[in-house]
Enzyme design. Structure first.
Site, mmCIF file in Angstrom:
data_model
loop_
_atom_site.group_PDB
_atom_site.id
_atom_site.type_symbol
_atom_site.label_atom_id
_atom_site.label_comp_id
_atom_site.label_asym_id
_atom_site.label_seq_id
_atom_site.Cartn_x
_atom_site.Cartn_y
_atom_site.Cartn_z
ATOM 1 C CE LYS A 196 29.641 -12.261 0.267
ATOM 2 N NZ LYS A 196 29.362 -12.521 1.685
ATOM 3 C CE LYS A 249 30.120 -16.247 -0.162
ATOM 4 N NZ LYS A 249 29.692 -15.570 1.018
#
Ligand SMILES: NCc1[nH]cc(CCC(=O)O)c1CC(=O)O
Ligand SMILES: [Mg+2]
Length: 324
Positions: A196, A249
């Site tokens: 992330k 992400k």
């Protein structure tokens, strides 16, 4: 010309194109993010996410039934926590009767077979808007992991099928897995936001939950977007610590990572098409500058082509309706 091979033959009409198509989009691909608020009768549009809403629990019931009827069988829950319940330790996150815990039960009640995943991170509960406990301006790692493990246990007790830690503390997957095992939640899964990045694409999401950091940024825990090899290190460590599903992400700007991760681990790979990606397309379409549905499908297909098994996307409902 007398060519031996003509690639265009395989593009002559839709029948041949569909016959040789390498990837397809189905409702099974999607994980639907849902924003939840306290109150009754509430379905409020998020200003920076046109036609995406926050739901109170009564309306949530109808929403998940509709998703189920469309063939969407997995949801990812996020709650907007009232300011007066926020503190530095995320105390409210552990409330057995908190909004998330009630939301899990509400979904299971309305649609018993729906797969329920929950966001595990302190930011919606934190008075500082950070994903961990703050000490003298620093986001403390180990103490935060303890709270995340307790939070995961609380979600599991409320009926969550999977917990989805989105915080990027070191060692939190191990902390969560060990506590779930110890407390006999052996079948509660972990979908780790393993790669992330510290991204400006999360802006609209922070509007949705009123969870923007009160000071600084998230660069001491989320990854530097200049890095690629680091994503593999992060992901492999999470698998070793017990993650059942890993995630990259944001999405579209990070497809290289989706492919890298897919080639590097033996667990399913999810990708999160985040709020800013949703907002960009909605805005361009509103202006008449892009064709909404075509660009949407092209982006979703790009995730499949890159190797994602699971796509978390605010477009899930739109896509499935369009596919018919
Ligand atoms: N830890 C919270 C969390 N979980 C998912 C997102 C972003 C999702 C989106 O932008 O759609 C965020 C925001 C953040 O890390 O600041
Ligand atoms: Mg990590």
């Amino acid at each position: 010309m007398q060519l031996l091979r003509r690639n265009r033959r395989l593009r002559t009409n839709e029948a041949i194109r569909s016959l040789i198509r390498e990837h397809t989009i189905t409702p099974n691909d999607f994980l639907v993010p849902i924003f939840i608020v306290e109150g009754k009768g509430i379905k409020e549009e998020i200003p920076s996410m046109p036609r995406y809403y926050r739901y109170s629990l009564d309306i949530l019931k109808k929403e998940v039934k509709e998703l189920w009827s469309l063939g969407l069988k997995s949801v990812l829950l996020f709650v907007k926590v009232p300011d007066e319940l926020k503190d530095n330790k995320g105390t409210e996150a552990l409330n057995a009767d908190g909004l998330m815990q009630r939301a899990i039960k509400t979904v299971k009640d309305a649609t018993p077979d729906m797969l329920v995943m929950t966001d595990v991170a302190l930011d919606p509960y934190s008075s500082y808007g950070h994903d961990g406990i703050v000490d003298d301006g620093y986001i403390v790692n180990d103490q935060t992991c303890e709270v995340l493990a307790q939070m995961s246990l609380s979600h599991a007790q409320a009926g969550a099928d999977f917990v989805a830690p989105s915080d990027m503390m070191d060692g939190r997957i191990l902390a969560i897995r060990e506590l779930l095992e110890k407390e006999n939640f052996k079948n509660t899964g972990i979908m780790s936001y393993s790669a992330k990045y510290a991204s400006a694409f999360y802006g609209p999401f922070r509007d949705a939950l009123d969870s923007a950091p009160g000071f600084g940024d998230k660069k001491t825990y989320q990854m530097d977007f200049a890095n690629r090899d680091e994503a593999i290190k992060e992901t492999i460590m999470d698998v070793e610590e017990g993650a059942d599903i890993v995630m990259v992400k944001p999405g579209i700007a990070y497809l290289d990572l989706v492919r890298d991760v897919r080639d590097s681990v033996d667990v399913p790979v999810a990708v999160y098409q985040v709020s800013g990606e949703y907002a960009m397309l909605k805005a361009a379409a509103e202006k008449g500058w892009l064709d909404h549905d075509s660009v949407m499908l092209e982006q979703i297909m790009a995730f499949k082509r890159a190797g994602a098994h699971i796509i978390a996307s605010y477009f899930a409902k739109d896509v499935v309706k369009l596919l018919g």
